[in-house]
Design a protein around this motif. Structure first.
Motif, PDB file in Angstrom:
ATOM      1  N   HIS A 153      63.047  35.715  51.353  1.00  0.00           N
ATOM      2  CA  HIS A 153      64.488  35.883  51.327  1.00  0.00           C
ATOM      3  C   HIS A 153      64.886  37.242  51.684  1.00  0.00           C
ATOM      4  CE1 HIS A 153      63.615  32.770  48.098  1.00  0.00           C
ATOM      5  NE2 HIS A 153      64.041  32.228  49.289  1.00  0.00           N
ATOM      6  N   MET A 154      65.957  37.304  52.453  1.00  0.00           N
ATOM      7  CA  MET A 154      66.739  38.615  52.578  1.00  0.00           C
ATOM      8  C   MET A 154      67.693  39.066  51.902  1.00  0.00           C
ATOM      9  SD  MET A 154      67.338  38.234  56.934  1.00  0.00           S
ATOM     10  CE  MET A 154      67.904  39.845  57.074  1.00  0.00           C
ATOM     11  N   VAL A 155      67.616  40.370  51.584  1.00  0.00           N
ATOM     12  CA  VAL A 155      68.591  40.950  50.504  1.00  0.00           C
ATOM     13  C   VAL A 155      69.244  42.185  50.975  1.00  0.00           C
ATOM     14  CG1 VAL A 155      68.898  41.755  48.262  1.00  0.00           C
ATOM     15  CG2 VAL A 155      67.232  39.909  48.547  1.00  0.00           C
ATOM     16  N   THR A 156      70.593  42.343  51.172  1.00  0.00           N
ATOM     17  CA  THR A 156      71.153  43.336  51.689  1.00  0.00           C
ATOM     18  C   THR A 156      71.752  44.036  50.517  1.00  0.00           C
ATOM     19  OG1 THR A 156      71.340  42.393  53.894  1.00  0.00           O
ATOM     20  CG2 THR A 156      72.951  44.204  53.477  1.00  0.00           C
ATOM     21  N   VAL A 157      71.648  45.617  50.383  1.00  0.00           N
ATOM     22  CA  VAL A 157      71.984  46.335  49.166  1.00  0.00           C
ATOM     23  C   VAL A 157      72.939  47.253  49.831  1.00  0.00           C
ATOM     24  CG1 VAL A 157      71.179  47.859  47.239  1.00  0.00           C
ATOM     25  CG2 VAL A 157      69.855  45.865  47.891  1.00  0.00           C
ATOM     26  N   LYS A 158      74.200  47.473  49.558  1.00  0.00           N
ATOM     27  CA  LYS A 158      75.225  48.364  49.834  1.00  0.00           C
ATOM     28  C   LYS A 158      75.547  49.312  48.745  1.00  0.00           C
ATOM     29  CE  LYS A 158      76.896  45.217  53.335  1.00  0.00           C
ATOM     30  NZ  LYS A 158      78.065  44.598  53.643  1.00  0.00           N
ATOM     31  N   ALA A 159      75.546  50.565  49.216  1.00  0.00           N
ATOM     32  CA  ALA A 159      76.010  51.696  48.110  1.00  0.00           C
ATOM     33  C   ALA A 159      77.120  52.643  48.433  1.00  0.00           C
ATOM     34  CB  ALA A 159      74.622  52.719  47.627  1.00  0.00           C
ATOM     35  N   PRO A 160      77.928  53.102  47.659  1.00  0.00           N
ATOM     36  CA  PRO A 160      78.774  54.002  48.095  1.00  0.00           C
ATOM     37  C   PRO A 160      78.305  55.276  48.940  1.00  0.00           C
ATOM     38  CG  PRO A 160      79.031  53.525  45.725  1.00  0.00           C
ATOM     39  CD  PRO A 160      77.990  52.809  46.191  1.00  0.00           C
ATOM     40  N   ASP A 161      79.136  55.645  49.575  1.00  0.00           N
ATOM     41  CA  ASP A 161      78.647  56.761  50.270  1.00  0.00           C
ATOM     42  C   ASP A 161      78.626  58.129  49.616  1.00  0.00           C
ATOM     43  OD1 ASP A 161      78.631  55.488  53.030  1.00  0.00           O
ATOM     44  OD2 ASP A 161      80.597  55.958  53.397  1.00  0.00           O
ATOM     45  N   ASP A 162      79.033  58.134  48.517  1.00  0.00           N
ATOM     46  CA  ASP A 162      79.125  59.325  47.881  1.00  0.00           C
ATOM     47  C   ASP A 162      77.830  59.300  46.628  1.00  0.00           C
ATOM     48  OD1 ASP A 162      80.152  57.553  46.242  1.00  0.00           O
ATOM     49  OD2 ASP A 162      81.753  59.067  45.349  1.00  0.00           O
ATOM     50  N   GLN A 163      77.199  58.241  46.753  1.00  0.00           N
ATOM     51  CA  GLN A 163      75.973  58.291  45.925  1.00  0.00           C
ATOM     52  C   GLN A 163      74.791  59.026  46.521  1.00  0.00           C
ATOM     53  OE1 GLN A 163      76.031  54.343  43.175  1.00  0.00           O
ATOM     54  NE2 GLN A 163      74.508  54.092  44.622  1.00  0.00           N
ATOM     55  N   PRO A 164      73.864  59.679  45.768  1.00  0.00           N
ATOM     56  CA  PRO A 164      72.642  60.516  46.381  1.00  0.00           C
ATOM     57  C   PRO A 164      71.972  59.332  47.278  1.00  0.00           C
ATOM     58  CG  PRO A 164      72.738  60.440  43.885  1.00  0.00           C
ATOM     59  CD  PRO A 164      73.821  59.566  44.288  1.00  0.00           C
ATOM     60  N   THR A 165      71.501  60.104  48.373  1.00  0.00           N
ATOM     61  CA  THR A 165      70.700  59.328  49.328  1.00  0.00           C
ATOM     62  C   THR A 165      69.239  59.806  49.191  1.00  0.00           C
ATOM     63  OG1 THR A 165      71.210  61.103  51.121  1.00  0.00           O
ATOM     64  CG2 THR A 165      72.533  59.083  51.076  1.00  0.00           C
ATOM     65  N   ASN A 166      68.356  59.291  50.043  1.00  0.00           N
ATOM     66  CA  ASN A 166      66.686  59.520  49.829  1.00  0.00           C
ATOM     67  C   ASN A 166      66.456  59.944  48.492  1.00  0.00           C
ATOM     68  OD1 ASN A 166      66.795  59.372  52.732  1.00  0.00           O
ATOM     69  ND2 ASN A 166      67.744  61.750  53.158  1.00  0.00           N
ATOM     70  N   ASP A 167      66.675  59.066  47.412  1.00  0.00           N
ATOM     71  CA  ASP A 167      66.381  59.205  46.074  1.00  0.00           C
ATOM     72  C   ASP A 167      65.553  58.170  45.568  1.00  0.00           C
ATOM     73  OD1 ASP A 167      66.435  59.773  43.484  1.00  0.00           O
ATOM     74  OD2 ASP A 167      68.617  59.255  43.204  1.00  0.00           O
ATOM     75  N   PRO A 168      64.425  58.622  44.858  1.00  0.00           N
ATOM     76  CA  PRO A 168      63.507  57.714  44.383  1.00  0.00           C
ATOM     77  C   PRO A 168      64.102  56.627  43.628  1.00  0.00           C
ATOM     78  CG  PRO A 168      62.244  59.878  44.127  1.00  0.00           C
ATOM     79  CD  PRO A 168      63.881  60.029  44.846  1.00  0.00           C
TER      80      PRO A 168
END
Length: 149
Positions: free
Chosen positions: A12-27
């Motif tokens: 099953h494919m799942v696409t997760v989208k996050a706001p641009d101002d949320q931290p990136t490259n975060d565990p």
């Protein structure tokens, strides 16, 4: 908006989208994506049922002590709840959430295709996402109900 598409072990494919101002490259975000992919059907079912009962809103996923859950529960380490857009839990947390981002999502999402999700971690942090996947929320709701019978 940042987007990541993952495939669960069942294909099953799942696409997760996050706001641009949320931290990136975060565990933490990687952990959230893994959780949302692994538990897409439960999140989608909760989103669809919540929308049917309460209208526009978000699924809130919070951590819990696994010792407090029943042995037959699918989500042993997390709680799922639904918060309507106009009150409840979301209202209490509004200063800690990206209000404009959420409002835009509430006005434009299709609950038959998408779940709006807030992950509340044990450290008190909140992260917001929109999630789409297969099966779509109405079908996920049917499958989760069948699994519970």
């Amino acid at each position: 908006m940042r987007s990541t598409t993952l495939i669960d072990p069942n294909g099953h494919m799942v696409t997760v989208k996050a706001p641009d101002d949320q931290p990136t490259n975060d565990p933490k975000e990687d952990t959230h994506h893994d959780f949302l992919t692994e538990h897409w059907m439960d999140v989608a079912a909760a989103s669809y049922l919540g929308f049917k009962r309460h209208g526009i809103g978000t699924v809130v996923v919070s951590e819990r002590d696994p010792a407090t859950g029943r042995l037959d529960e699918i989500l042993k380490t997390h709680n799922l709840m639904y918060s309507p857009a106009e009150g409840g839990w979301l209202k209490q947390q509004e200063e800690r959430l990206p209000a404009q981002w959420l409002d835009t999502r509430f006005q434009s999402y299709d609950p038959n295709e998408t779940a709006i999700v807030v992950l509340a971690d044990g450290d008190g942090s909140l992260r917001t996402y929109t999630v789409e996947g297969t099966p779509a929320p109405p079908r996920a709701f049917e499958l989760v109900q069948a699994r519970s019978n």
